[in-house]
Design a protein around this motif. Sequence first.
Motif, PDB file in Angstrom:
ATOM      1  N   UNK A  73       3.588   3.768  39.300  1.00 55.65           N
ATOM      2  CA  UNK A  73       2.940   4.917  38.982  1.00 55.65           C
ATOM      3  C   UNK A  73       3.451   4.981  37.362  1.00 55.65           C
ATOM      4  N   UNK A  74       2.499   5.613  36.546  1.00 54.60           N
ATOM      5  CA  UNK A  74       3.021   5.717  35.012  1.00 54.60           C
ATOM      6  C   UNK A  74       2.183   7.045  34.749  1.00 54.60           C
ATOM      7  N   UNK A  75       2.977   7.937  33.612  1.00 53.26           N
ATOM      8  CA  UNK A  75       2.570   8.913  32.996  1.00 53.26           C
ATOM      9  C   UNK A  75       2.260   8.460  31.583  1.00 53.26           C
ATOM     10  N   UNK A  76       0.910   8.139  30.885  1.00 56.79           N
ATOM     11  CA  UNK A  76       1.068   7.693  29.824  1.00 56.79           C
ATOM     12  C   UNK A  76       1.069   8.632  28.737  1.00 56.79           C
ATOM     13  N   UNK A 105      -1.684  13.906  33.564  1.00 55.78           N
ATOM     14  CA  UNK A 105      -1.669  13.336  34.890  1.00 55.78           C
ATOM     15  C   UNK A 105      -0.997  12.038  35.217  1.00 55.78           C
ATOM     16  N   UNK A 106      -0.406  11.814  36.397  1.00 57.60           N
ATOM     17  CA  UNK A 106       0.008  10.510  36.824  1.00 57.60           C
ATOM     18  C   UNK A 106      -1.074   9.618  37.234  1.00 57.60           C
ATOM     19  N   UNK A 107      -0.971   8.234  36.834  1.00 56.68           N
ATOM     20  CA  UNK A 107      -2.141   7.255  37.198  1.00 56.68           C
ATOM     21  C   UNK A 107      -1.151   6.287  38.054  1.00 56.68           C
ATOM     22  N   UNK A 108      -2.142   5.859  38.973  1.00 56.13           N
ATOM     23  CA  UNK A 108      -1.470   4.572  39.941  1.00 56.13           C
ATOM     24  C   UNK A 108      -1.835   3.522  39.560  1.00 56.13           C
ATOM     25  N   UNK A 109      -0.933   2.537  39.436  1.00 59.66           N
ATOM     26  CA  UNK A 109      -1.318   1.123  38.694  1.00 59.66           C
ATOM     27  C   UNK A 109      -1.410  -0.062  39.574  1.00 59.66           C
ATOM     28  N   UNK A 110      -0.534   0.272  41.006  1.00 61.24           N
ATOM     29  CA  UNK A 110      -0.713  -0.679  41.790  1.00 61.24           C
ATOM     30  C   UNK A 110      -1.155   0.064  43.139  1.00 61.24           C
ATOM     31  N   UNK A 111      -1.960  -0.898  44.348  1.00 61.42           N
ATOM     32  CA  UNK A 111      -2.154  -0.295  45.321  1.00 61.42           C
ATOM     33  C   UNK A 111      -2.264  -1.515  46.324  1.00 61.42           C
ATOM     34  N   UNK A 112      -1.045  -1.699  46.951  1.00 57.36           N
ATOM     35  CA  UNK A 112      -1.038  -2.923  47.736  1.00 57.36           C
ATOM     36  C   UNK A 112      -0.144  -2.794  48.997  1.00 57.36           C
ATOM     37  N   UNK A 113      -0.193  -3.283  50.098  1.00 60.44           N
ATOM     38  CA  UNK A 113       0.411  -3.123  51.343  1.00 60.44           C
ATOM     39  C   UNK A 113       2.108  -3.573  51.209  1.00 60.44           C
ATOM     40  N   UNK A 114       2.329  -4.143  50.098  1.00 61.78           N
ATOM     41  CA  UNK A 114       3.826  -4.485  49.740  1.00 61.78           C
ATOM     42  C   UNK A 114       4.287  -3.623  48.841  1.00 61.78           C
ATOM     43  N   UNK A 115       5.713  -3.929  48.250  1.00 61.50           N
ATOM     44  CA  UNK A 115       6.748  -3.087  47.702  1.00 61.50           C
ATOM     45  C   UNK A 115       6.631  -3.774  46.390  1.00 61.50           C
ATOM     46  N   UNK A 116       6.370  -2.915  45.393  1.00 63.88           N
ATOM     47  CA  UNK A 116       6.373  -3.142  43.987  1.00 63.88           C
ATOM     48  C   UNK A 116       7.526  -2.431  43.292  1.00 63.88           C
ATOM     49  N   UNK A 117       8.543  -3.023  42.709  1.00 61.25           N
ATOM     50  CA  UNK A 117       9.829  -2.137  42.263  1.00 61.25           C
ATOM     51  C   UNK A 117      10.019  -2.713  40.829  1.00 61.25           C
ATOM     52  N   UNK A 118      11.108  -2.198  40.123  1.00 61.11           N
ATOM     53  CA  UNK A 118      11.795  -2.428  39.028  1.00 61.11           C
ATOM     54  C   UNK A 118      10.470  -2.574  37.723  1.00 61.11           C
ATOM     55  N   UNK A 119       9.687  -1.578  37.569  1.00 60.63           N
ATOM     56  CA  UNK A 119       8.781  -1.429  36.423  1.00 60.63           C
ATOM     57  C   UNK A 119       9.801  -1.385  35.247  1.00 60.63           C
TER      58      UNK A 119
END
Length: 388
Positions: free
Chosen positions: A83-86, A91-105
């Motif tokens: 997620x990010x807050x531009x 408002x927060x915006x969701x950048x990814x939507x997957x069944x796995x884990x996205x880490x270390x942005x």
Amino acid sequence: MLCFAFSMCVSAQELAFSSKVMGPVSNVVTYSADGKLQQVTDNIRWRDVDADISSLGAVAFSSNREESTEIDIHRRTEAFDIYWAPQRGGALERLTRTPGNEMLPRFSPDGRRLAYVYERSQLLVQALPKSDTPDKKGKSPQPVFSAGEILDFAWSPDGSSFVIAMRSETGAALMLLRPACHSSEDPGVSGKSGDHFPSNDAVPFIPSVLKEFPRLGAQAEGSCPQCGSVTSLAWSPDGERIAYILHPDEAGVRTLRVLALQGREDVPVSDASHQVQSPVSWSADSKSLLYSALVDYRYFYDERNHRKVYEGSMQVFHTDLDGHREPLAGAGGAARAPVFFGDSQIAYLFAEQLDARKYSLVVQDLQGGERQRIFDDVSKKSVLAVRN
């Protein structure tokens, strides 16, 4: 008292970190040099972790949050998305939507892209949508590298390349990843800022080995001090060196080392008895480093009182590239995750005990002086991200 020469032309004026709510629940908070604390997220259910802050002031983080807040007693899995807050306060915006884990942005130096690790094995880069983009979707993420396991990575100062800490069952390595449009004479590691990332998504990234580390039992037998994995790394602002923490496969000492990209000179800069802890922070002039380390550490289980006992301390150290170092904080307690903050200060997390469940954000002058406690409810797993 050691003396270090500094020529910091850029001030790090803002920090981002995770605050503890209750249990594992955490929110993202920022602190600016003018004394302002700002809550980026405010929840009582989710874990908002791995926060980063861009040069433009945007904040990104990884979270297991979901649209539904209903409790599912049959649920056995969860997924972390980015997620990010531009805009701060927006408002927060969701950048990814997957069944796995996205880490270390982690933001690129110019703040226009975000790199992250999917399922601990794939590095992807997302071009961030512009504020004037109607659908706010932007481009699809670009896969740039895959490995058995990616432990850490860093952008080059010019935003064109990456250094990656990877490992597999048979070996570990520090890898340099640069776009194919760079010639062999042009390593793409200059300290110049700007947008040097390939504009064409079809341009492949070419990996090359900076340093290999054997794995005990796979490539080496018996005693093997050089066997291990890189658990944390940082690219110097001038683009000339990589600082990394080597974790041994066998019982031994976690060391902070500095690898020169030209000539590949590789030297330790931490004390031989210090157990160095992640992460590590470069000064703006690339002449010194901050790190934390366990000193005189001992752990055992007290059978009589039925409790774990941690002895020793975790201290913050300041070292130059020749290994001349001085302690700055933490004697008698636990000080960790130090970063340079502004022209003459450092920030770090502090607790009275090594087994503390939460830490305090502390700011102090680099050359000593008064220590200011800023915030007392920092998550024990948080680090400090710095806006440069």
